[in-house]
Scaffold this active site. Structure first.
Site, short mmCIF file in Angstrom:
data_model
loop_
_atom_site.label_atom_id
_atom_site.label_comp_id
_atom_site.label_asym_id
_atom_site.label_seq_id
_atom_site.Cartn_x
_atom_site.Cartn_y
_atom_site.Cartn_z
N ASP A 125 0.72 -1.23 0.05
CA ASP A 125 0.01 -0.04 0.11
C ASP A 125 0.86 1.41 0.08
O ASP A 125 0.65 2.34 -0.68
CB ASP A 125 -0.87 -0.04 1.29
CG ASP A 125 -2.24 -0.62 0.85
OD1 ASP A 125 -2.31 -1.60 -0.03
OD2 ASP A 125 -3.25 -0.45 1.67
N ASN B 281 -4.88 -2.38 -4.79
CA ASN B 281 -6.09 -2.58 -3.62
C ASN B 281 -5.71 -1.73 -2.74
O ASN B 281 -6.30 -1.81 -1.41
CB ASN B 281 -6.29 -4.07 -3.49
CG ASN B 281 -7.60 -4.08 -2.88
OD1 ASN B 281 -8.52 -2.96 -3.25
ND2 ASN B 281 -8.00 -5.07 -2.08
N SER C 24 -14.53 6.57 6.22
CA SER C 24 -13.81 7.89 6.76
C SER C 24 -12.62 8.31 5.91
O SER C 24 -12.57 9.41 5.98
CB SER C 24 -13.31 7.68 8.18
OG SER C 24 -12.27 6.76 8.13
N ASP D 196 -11.36 -2.64 11.74
CA ASP D 196 -10.07 -3.37 11.42
C ASP D 196 -9.71 -4.52 12.76
O ASP D 196 -9.55 -5.67 12.70
CB ASP D 196 -8.69 -2.60 11.16
CG ASP D 196 -8.81 -2.04 9.95
OD1 ASP D 196 -9.68 -2.52 9.02
OD2 ASP D 196 -8.16 -1.17 9.56
N GLU E 83 -11.22 -4.90 1.65
CA GLU E 83 -10.46 -5.67 0.74
C GLU E 83 -11.25 -6.91 0.34
O GLU E 83 -10.86 -7.57 -0.83
CB GLU E 83 -9.27 -6.17 1.12
CG GLU E 83 -7.83 -5.21 1.39
CD GLU E 83 -8.29 -4.19 2.69
OE1 GLU E 83 -7.24 -3.42 2.73
OE2 GLU E 83 -9.22 -4.05 3.28
N HIS F 149 -5.27 -9.13 3.66
CA HIS F 149 -4.30 -9.29 4.54
C HIS F 149 -4.68 -9.57 6.02
O HIS F 149 -3.96 -10.31 6.88
CB HIS F 149 -3.43 -7.92 4.61
CG HIS F 149 -4.13 -6.65 4.68
ND1 HIS F 149 -3.74 -5.72 5.68
CD2 HIS F 149 -5.46 -6.41 4.48
CE1 HIS F 149 -4.79 -4.68 5.60
NE2 HIS F 149 -5.58 -5.05 4.65
N ARG F 150 -5.69 -8.98 6.53
CA ARG F 150 -6.34 -8.98 7.83
C ARG F 150 -6.80 -10.29 8.21
O ARG F 150 -6.83 -10.99 9.18
CB ARG F 150 -7.27 -7.95 8.02
CG ARG F 150 -6.65 -6.59 7.90
CD ARG F 150 -7.10 -5.59 8.98
NE ARG F 150 -6.09 -4.35 8.83
CZ ARG F 150 -4.89 -4.03 9.17
NH1 ARG F 150 -4.29 -5.08 9.99
NH2 ARG F 150 -4.51 -2.99 8.93
N LYS G 288 0.49 -6.60 1.51
CA LYS G 288 -0.44 -5.25 1.41
C LYS G 288 0.04 -4.24 2.51
O LYS G 288 0.18 -3.02 2.42
CB LYS G 288 -2.08 -5.55 1.64
CG LYS G 288 -2.65 -4.34 1.36
CD LYS G 288 -3.96 -4.85 1.38
CE LYS G 288 -5.15 -3.60 0.51
NZ LYS G 288 -5.12 -2.51 1.31
#
Length: 428
Positions: free
Chosen positions: A49, A93, A169, A315, A343, A387-388, A413
């Site tokens: 990113d 992304n 946001s 997250d 994502e 990724h998360r 990412k």
């Protein structure tokens, strides 16, 4: 497809140094790129990113000199960009990259196409584009209405803007930072309830560092006052990523720890520092130091279930969801509609993969309810190139069952070092 096999983990403790925050890194790259002064960014996160943002800024004429993988010198003056020659930017992304750059470039004379990967083309940007168009921006969709790729030709001149706040946001943060270009005060009116409010607080605090005065009226109206963009120091040290810290904090509280994480403390400007409160609520222990946070669990105490609104911290809500499988009773995570716009559709993905490991899951448009499994099952976890999903499901191995994480490279990412740091804490 590649996968990482993580055997059942009995002990996990030690210390790690946390790489810089992605959210802060990309905001500071934007802010410093508008200032015609040499500034060193230290502990800059090395990830996809951030690299997409750097590559885009380089194409826009910003001077960026990498000192090493975690620091760079930057000289910008992007605020005076004036180039009508076509430039094409590819941002993978990276949501922060497309959203921040869209507002900035709409305020300048330009001829820019921004595109991303397949998932980025599925992530709506219409609310931001509509708000900018009402202010005079010339933005065109090249494929599908409301979705990237987009073609920007500048034109935004309005000092009053209305924006929906219930989708992302980042739309509001992007307009906040682009307001620096305005020659007058900018009034931003936010319709609907703003999601992820702590990220707006972060953006404002970072703008304050650059001598920009911002007044926030309860997230309904925000005024950006015209000031001289300025930064007196020559270096900014970026604090560690609080979202990425959550996996290690959770691990320490689940399996006993202690796990000490350096480069972050309780005074973090990131909203996800609130995850430490969730750790305590779920039965873990937290110690704060000048430059660290430590998590542990006295005597492997049981994890408590939760019923919480996590709209402000979506997250780390994913990390809490995985922690809940170690509880005795069901947990509910509420007001997380924007999981569906990330994502991947994270509510659907979480439900699919939790079911694989034996949990019962109920979900709705903006919530997920998780009944812990009687026995956690070993499974191949699809990560949906998210990724998360990969990072939070690694915590399943803290049970009597291991876990297999498919496509582990997706962590590049935001946290390429994740699995190496995770494994460094595992003890025999």
């Amino acid at each position: 497809m590649n996968k990482i096999i993580i055997d059942p983990i009995k002990k996990m403790y030690g210390e790690i140094y946390l790489p810089g925050s992605k959210s802060i890194s990309n905001r500071l790259l934007i802010l410093t790129s508008m200032l015609n002064k040499k500034i060193k960014l230290s502990n800059l996160l090395e990830c996809d990113d951030v690299n997409y943002m750097i590559e885009s800024l380089l194409k826009l004429g910003v001077y960026i000199e990498k000192i090493n993988n975690k620091s760079c010198n930057i000289i910008g003056d992007l605020i005076n960009f004036n180039n009508e020659k076509l430039i094409e930017l590819y941002i993978g992304n990276s949501g922060t990259s497309i959203r921040f750059l869209t507002s900035i470039l709409s305020s300048l004379k330009c001829n820019i196409i921004i595109d991303g990967n397949k998932r980025m083309r599925e992530r709506p940007i219409g609310d931001l584009v509509n708000a900018l168009r009402l202010g005079g921006a010339k933005i065109f969709y090249l494929n599908k209405e409301n979705y990237p790729p987009i073609h920007i030709k500048g034109g935004y001149l309005n000092n009053k803007i209305n924006i929906k706040g219930n989708m992302s946001s980042q739309f509001v943060s992007s307009i906040l930072m682009s307001s620096i270009i305005n020659k007058n005060n900018t009034i931003i009116n936010i319709n609907d309830d703003l999601v992820s409010k702590p990220y707006i607080d972060m953006t404002i605090k970072l703008m304050n560092m650059f001598n920009i005065k911002v007044k926030n009226y309860n997230y309904k109206k925000i005024i950006v006052y015209k000031n001289n963009l300025n930064f007196k120091k020559n270096e900014i040290i970026i604090e560690g990523d609080a979202s990425n810290a959550s996996y290690f904090l959770a691990a320490g509280s689940i399996i006993g720890g202690p796990i000490k994480i350096y480069n972050i403390n309780k005074n973090s400007i990131q909203g996800d520092i609130k995850f430490t409160d969730i750790i305590i609520k779920m039965g873990g222990k937290i110690n704060f130091g000048n430059n660290y946070i430590e998590s542990y669990n006295d005597g492997n105490k049981d994890i408590n279930n939760i019923d919480m609104d996590m709209n402000d911290i979506p997250d780390v809500a994913m990390t809490a969801a995985i922690m809940s499988i170690f509880a005795k009773k069901e947990s509910i995570i509420r007001n997380i509609y924007n999981w569906r716009l990330k994502e991947t559709d994270r509510i659907l993905a979480m439900e699919n993969e939790l079911t694989k490991i034996g949990a019962k899951v109920e979900s709705g448009i903006d919530y997920i309810k998780i009944y812990p499994p009687k026995k956690i099952l070993k499974a191949d976890i699809n990560t949906y190139d998210d990724h998360r999903m990969a990072m939070c499901f690694s915590l399943v191995a803290l049970s009597n069952s291991g876990v297999n994480i498919l496509n582990p490279e997706c962590v590049n990412k935001t946290f390429p070092e994740y699995f190496n740091l995770f494994k460094s804490l595992i003890k025999k």
